[in-house]
Design an enzyme around this catalytic site. Structure first.
Site, short mmCIF file in Angstrom:
data_model
loop_
_atom_site.label_atom_id
_atom_site.label_comp_id
_atom_site.label_asym_id
_atom_site.label_seq_id
_atom_site.Cartn_x
_atom_site.Cartn_y
_atom_site.Cartn_z
N LEU A 47 0.81 -1.22 0.00
CA LEU A 47 0.00 0.00 0.00
C LEU A 47 0.84 1.26 0.00
O LEU A 47 1.91 1.33 0.60
CB LEU A 47 -0.91 0.01 1.24
CG LEU A 47 -1.90 -1.15 1.34
CD1 LEU A 47 -2.78 -0.98 2.59
CD2 LEU A 47 -2.77 -1.27 0.09
N GLU A 49 0.20 5.89 -0.66
CA GLU A 49 -0.76 6.97 -0.47
C GLU A 49 -1.89 6.93 -1.52
O GLU A 49 -3.01 7.37 -1.26
CB GLU A 49 -0.01 8.31 -0.49
CG GLU A 49 -0.81 9.52 -0.09
CD GLU A 49 -1.48 9.43 1.29
OE1 GLU A 49 -0.93 8.78 2.21
OE2 GLU A 49 -2.58 10.01 1.43
N GLY A 50 -1.59 6.39 -2.72
CA GLY A 50 -2.64 6.26 -3.74
C GLY A 50 -3.77 5.36 -3.23
O GLY A 50 -4.95 5.74 -3.25
N HIS A 51 -3.41 4.18 -2.73
CA HIS A 51 -4.42 3.26 -2.19
C HIS A 51 -5.18 3.92 -1.03
O HIS A 51 -6.39 3.77 -0.89
CB HIS A 51 -3.76 1.99 -1.65
CG HIS A 51 -3.00 1.19 -2.66
ND1 HIS A 51 -1.63 1.07 -2.64
CD2 HIS A 51 -3.41 0.47 -3.73
CE1 HIS A 51 -1.23 0.29 -3.64
NE2 HIS A 51 -2.28 -0.08 -4.32
N SER A 199 3.14 4.09 -7.37
CA SER A 199 2.86 2.73 -7.82
C SER A 199 3.64 1.77 -6.93
O SER A 199 4.77 2.06 -6.53
CB SER A 199 3.33 2.56 -9.27
OG SER A 199 3.43 1.18 -9.59
#
Ligand code: AMP
Length: 298
Positions: A47, A49-51, A199
């Site tokens: 995980l 920060e996007g998730h 990513s």
């Protein structure tokens, strides 16, 4: 003096980890009986920060948030990074729990695909281009696992990232074509300050590769600049983006797709709905990124 138990803050809130469909269905059923709306965030873990931004969005649209962590073998090609894909459940659990995920669904591969399982969700034309062409069978794997997860969680709202734009387009298509009664939320890509899209695969990059990888967001920024200054020719955008890649050593472009947002078919004239998506390779690492010209890079 009375001793008052500390009120749990988000970071100490307990996240339940569920491993089987039975546990998951019981957990979801209980919340549903309480009248709660269920939000769902599917991931493959590692995980970032996007998730976690998807989790924030799920919380805005629902009362209870389920995240799945499952590295889905069905969506990896035989020569892809299935075995080396980063996995760290303790770290993921701490991050998810700190962001207020209520339940983590972490099934084993045999739980999702018991011996004898053979049925697949086969996408149409939209999956034959771009990522689908570079990764044969990838979207069949993605749609099959997402369909299973949707049946298991039965979410009111499911949240995906724009980062994987073709995946988001195909899931939107699947929800419509198979009459799923759920709301989809697509969240803009979260980036590093220098533009690199977050990513899980960025951990594969060394310092030089990390520098080369900036070509993706730089090329997208160039396309957006041209669009903002009135350019409408897809061929011109494409040429200028290729030029940006020529300025960055150590990276090779796989495709630049300048496409409509519904079926990802190439357009010759761009407008505010046009998506510009691309894939490139830095050494053995494949990276993808995209923007909607109407929104720009954010
Ligand atoms: P993954 O774990 O790579 O399968 O991704 C799980 C979900 O997170 C997918 O819906 C992705 O599109 C989304 N996601 C991945 N990276 C980002 C990002 N940088 N910003 C927003 N969403 C993302």
């Amino acid at each position: 003096m009375s001793v008052v138990a500390p009120i749990p803050t988000k970071s100490t809130a307990l996240t339940e980890t569920l491993a089987t469909p039975r546990e998951l269905r019981a957990w979801v059923g209980e919340r549903r009986r309480q009248g709660k709306r269920i939000g769902f965030v599917p991931t493959m873990g590692a995980l970032h920060e996007g998730h976690l931004t998807l989790v924030d969005q799920a919380r805005q649209h629902a009362d209870a948030v389920v995240m799945s962590i499952f590295v889905n073998p069905l969506q990896f090609g035989p020569h892809e990074d299935l075995t080396r894909y980063p996995r760290n459940l303790d770290r993921d659990t701490a991050l998810a729990s700190g962001r207020g995920v209520d339940a983590l669904f972490v099934p084993a591969v045999e739980t999702m695909y018991p011996p004898g399982a053979e049925i697949r969700v086969i996408p149409g034309e939209t999956a034959s281009r771009w990522e689908g062409k570079m990764r044969p069978g990838h979207f069949t794997g993605v749609l099959t696992v997402v369909a299973k997860l949707f049946h298991l969680v039965e979410p009111d709202v499911a949240v995906f990232g724009q980062k994987d734009i073709q995946q988001a387009v195909l899931i939107r298509r699947m929800v419509k074509d198979l009459d799923w009664n759920l709301e989809l939320v697509i969240v803009p890509t979260v980036r590093e300050p220098d533009g690199l899209a977050l990513s899980s695969r960025n951990v594969y990059l060394d310092t030089a590769g990390r520098g080369s990888a900036l070509a993706l967001s730089a090329a997208l920024r160039r396309a957006h600049q041209l669009f903002s200054s009135g350019e409408r020719s897809a061929a011109t955008l494409q040429r200028e983006m290729e030029q940006v890649f020529r300025l960055h050593p150590g990276i090779s472009v796989e495709y630049i797709a300048i496409v409509d947002p519904d079926h990802m078919q190439p357009v010759t004239t761009v407008d505010g709905s046009t998506i510009v998506a691309l894939a490139a390779r830095v050494g053995t690492t494949r990276l993808i990124d995209n923007i909607a010209l109407g929104q720009g890079l954010r």
